[in-house]
Write a protein that holds these residues in place. Sequence first.
Motif, PDB file in Angstrom:
ATOM      1  N   LEU A  61      -6.293  -0.760  13.819  1.00  0.00           N
ATOM      2  CA  LEU A  61      -5.222  -1.701  13.490  1.00  0.00           C
ATOM      3  C   LEU A  61      -5.072  -1.855  11.979  1.00  0.00           C
ATOM      4  N   SER A  62      -6.184  -1.918  11.280  1.00  0.00           N
ATOM      5  CA  SER A  62      -6.130  -2.028   9.821  1.00  0.00           C
ATOM      6  C   SER A  62      -5.494  -0.790   9.208  1.00  0.00           C
ATOM      7  N   SER A  63      -5.825   0.371   9.733  1.00  0.00           N
ATOM      8  CA  SER A  63      -5.259   1.616   9.222  1.00  0.00           C
ATOM      9  C   SER A  63      -3.748   1.655   9.430  1.00  0.00           C
ATOM     10  N   GLU A  64      -3.316   1.259  10.607  1.00  0.00           N
ATOM     11  CA  GLU A  64      -1.884   1.289  10.923  1.00  0.00           C
ATOM     12  C   GLU A  64      -1.102   0.256  10.120  1.00  0.00           C
ATOM     13  N   ARG A  65      -1.750  -0.835   9.739  1.00  0.00           N
ATOM     14  CA  ARG A  65      -1.070  -1.912   9.015  1.00  0.00           C
ATOM     15  C   ARG A  65      -1.477  -1.976   7.547  1.00  0.00           C
ATOM     16  N   ALA A  66      -2.069  -0.909   7.024  1.00  0.00           N
ATOM     17  CA  ALA A  66      -2.611  -0.917   5.657  1.00  0.00           C
ATOM     18  C   ALA A  66      -1.585  -1.387   4.630  1.00  0.00           C
ATOM     19  N   ARG A  67      -0.344  -1.011   4.806  1.00  0.00           N
ATOM     20  CA  ARG A  67       0.704  -1.379   3.861  1.00  0.00           C
ATOM     21  C   ARG A  67       0.935  -2.893   3.826  1.00  0.00           C
ATOM     22  N   ASP A  68       0.699  -3.563   4.947  1.00  0.00           N
ATOM     23  CA  ASP A  68       1.007  -4.984   5.064  1.00  0.00           C
ATOM     24  C   ASP A  68      -0.193  -5.909   4.900  1.00  0.00           C
ATOM     25  N   LEU A  69      -1.381  -5.340   4.833  1.00  0.00           N
ATOM     26  CA  LEU A  69      -2.580  -6.175   4.752  1.00  0.00           C
ATOM     27  C   LEU A  69      -2.839  -6.646   3.325  1.00  0.00           C
ATOM     28  N   PRO A  70      -3.297  -7.880   3.196  1.00  0.00           N
ATOM     29  CA  PRO A  70      -3.707  -8.349   1.865  1.00  0.00           C
ATOM     30  C   PRO A  70      -4.975  -7.611   1.427  1.00  0.00           C
ATOM     31  N   PRO A  71      -5.188  -7.488   0.132  1.00  0.00           N
ATOM     32  CA  PRO A  71      -6.344  -6.737  -0.380  1.00  0.00           C
ATOM     33  C   PRO A  71      -7.691  -7.175   0.200  1.00  0.00           C
ATOM     34  N   GLU A  72      -7.876  -8.473   0.419  1.00  0.00           N
ATOM     35  CA  GLU A  72      -9.170  -8.928   0.939  1.00  0.00           C
ATOM     36  C   GLU A  72      -9.415  -8.450   2.371  1.00  0.00           C
ATOM     37  N   GLN A  73      -8.376  -8.297   3.172  1.00  0.00           N
ATOM     38  CA  GLN A  73      -8.555  -7.772   4.528  1.00  0.00           C
ATOM     39  C   GLN A  73      -8.851  -6.270   4.503  1.00  0.00           C
ATOM     40  N   VAL A  74      -8.222  -5.562   3.593  1.00  0.00           N
ATOM     41  CA  VAL A  74      -8.514  -4.134   3.435  1.00  0.00           C
ATOM     42  C   VAL A  74      -9.953  -3.968   2.980  1.00  0.00           C
ATOM     43  N   ARG A  75     -10.362  -4.769   2.017  1.00  0.00           N
ATOM     44  CA  ARG A  75     -11.744  -4.726   1.517  1.00  0.00           C
ATOM     45  C   ARG A  75     -12.727  -4.981   2.661  1.00  0.00           C
ATOM     46  N   ASP A  76     -12.445  -5.992   3.477  1.00  0.00           N
ATOM     47  CA  ASP A  76     -13.320  -6.302   4.604  1.00  0.00           C
ATOM     48  C   ASP A  76     -13.391  -5.143   5.593  1.00  0.00           C
ATOM     49  N   ALA A  77     -12.272  -4.492   5.866  1.00  0.00           N
ATOM     50  CA  ALA A  77     -12.251  -3.368   6.801  1.00  0.00           C
ATOM     51  C   ALA A  77     -13.090  -2.206   6.265  1.00  0.00           C
ATOM     52  N   LEU A  78     -12.969  -1.920   4.979  1.00  0.00           N
ATOM     53  CA  LEU A  78     -13.750  -0.835   4.382  1.00  0.00           C
ATOM     54  C   LEU A  78     -15.241  -1.146   4.406  1.00  0.00           C
ATOM     55  N   ILE A  79     -15.595  -2.383   4.122  1.00  0.00           N
ATOM     56  CA  ILE A  79     -16.998  -2.786   4.144  1.00  0.00           C
ATOM     57  C   ILE A  79     -17.538  -2.774   5.572  1.00  0.00           C
ATOM     58  N   ASP A  80     -16.730  -3.216   6.531  1.00  0.00           N
ATOM     59  CA  ASP A  80     -17.149  -3.150   7.941  1.00  0.00           C
ATOM     60  C   ASP A  80     -17.423  -1.712   8.360  1.00  0.00           C
ATOM     61  N   ALA A  81     -16.524  -0.814   7.970  1.00  0.00           N
ATOM     62  CA  ALA A  81     -16.706   0.603   8.307  1.00  0.00           C
ATOM     63  C   ALA A  81     -17.999   1.124   7.694  1.00  0.00           C
ATOM     64  N   ALA A  82     -18.241   0.809   6.440  1.00  0.00           N
ATOM     65  CA  ALA A  82     -19.465   1.262   5.769  1.00  0.00           C
ATOM     66  C   ALA A  82     -20.706   0.692   6.459  1.00  0.00           C
ATOM     67  N   ASP A  83     -20.636  -0.555   6.873  1.00  0.00           N
ATOM     68  CA  ASP A  83     -21.770  -1.204   7.534  1.00  0.00           C
ATOM     69  C   ASP A  83     -22.080  -0.542   8.878  1.00  0.00           C
ATOM     70  N   VAL A  84     -21.049  -0.261   9.661  1.00  0.00           N
ATOM     71  CA  VAL A  84     -21.256   0.391  10.955  1.00  0.00           C
ATOM     72  C   VAL A  84     -21.830   1.790  10.751  1.00  0.00           C
ATOM     73  N   LEU A  85     -21.277   2.520   9.800  1.00  0.00           N
ATOM     74  CA  LEU A  85     -21.772   3.866   9.518  1.00  0.00           C
ATOM     75  C   LEU A  85     -23.228   3.841   9.066  1.00  0.00           C
ATOM     76  N   ARG A  86     -23.580   2.883   8.244  1.00  0.00           N
ATOM     77  CA  ARG A  86     -24.964   2.756   7.772  1.00  0.00           C
ATOM     78  C   ARG A  86     -25.897   2.490   8.955  1.00  0.00           C
ATOM     79  N   SER A  87     -25.494   1.609   9.850  1.00  0.00           N
ATOM     80  CA  SER A  87     -26.312   1.304  11.024  1.00  0.00           C
ATOM     81  C   SER A  87     -26.475   2.523  11.927  1.00  0.00           C
TER      82      SER A  87
END
Length: 96
Positions: A61-87
């Motif tokens: 959902l974040s990827s599909e709406r990247a154009r409309d998301l505020p920077p803090e939500q994009v930042r959170d999505a990227l950090i979430d992805a990194a966290d899952v990958l690390r785990s």
Amino acid sequence: MSSTTDFIAELIRAANGIEKLTHYEISRLLDLSIDTIRDMCRQTGVAGIHSARDVLIDLRLSSERARDLPPEQVRDALIDAADVLRSLKIVLDRNE
């Protein structure tokens, strides 16, 4: 370093420099995260776990709406992805 570790670092750098990224770059990073997470979930055998599916749905959902998301939500999505990958990387490294 492994390619997964490099990608995690790239996600963290992107999250810290979100204002420098285009919407295309954000979508590309999130899409690559989704593909990598799916692959690693299959490798670890956690593909059917509900929380992993939730993260993938949120990233899609974040990827599909990247154009409309505020920077803090994009930042959170990227950090979430990194966290899952690390785990997932930790789990895979333990199984080797």
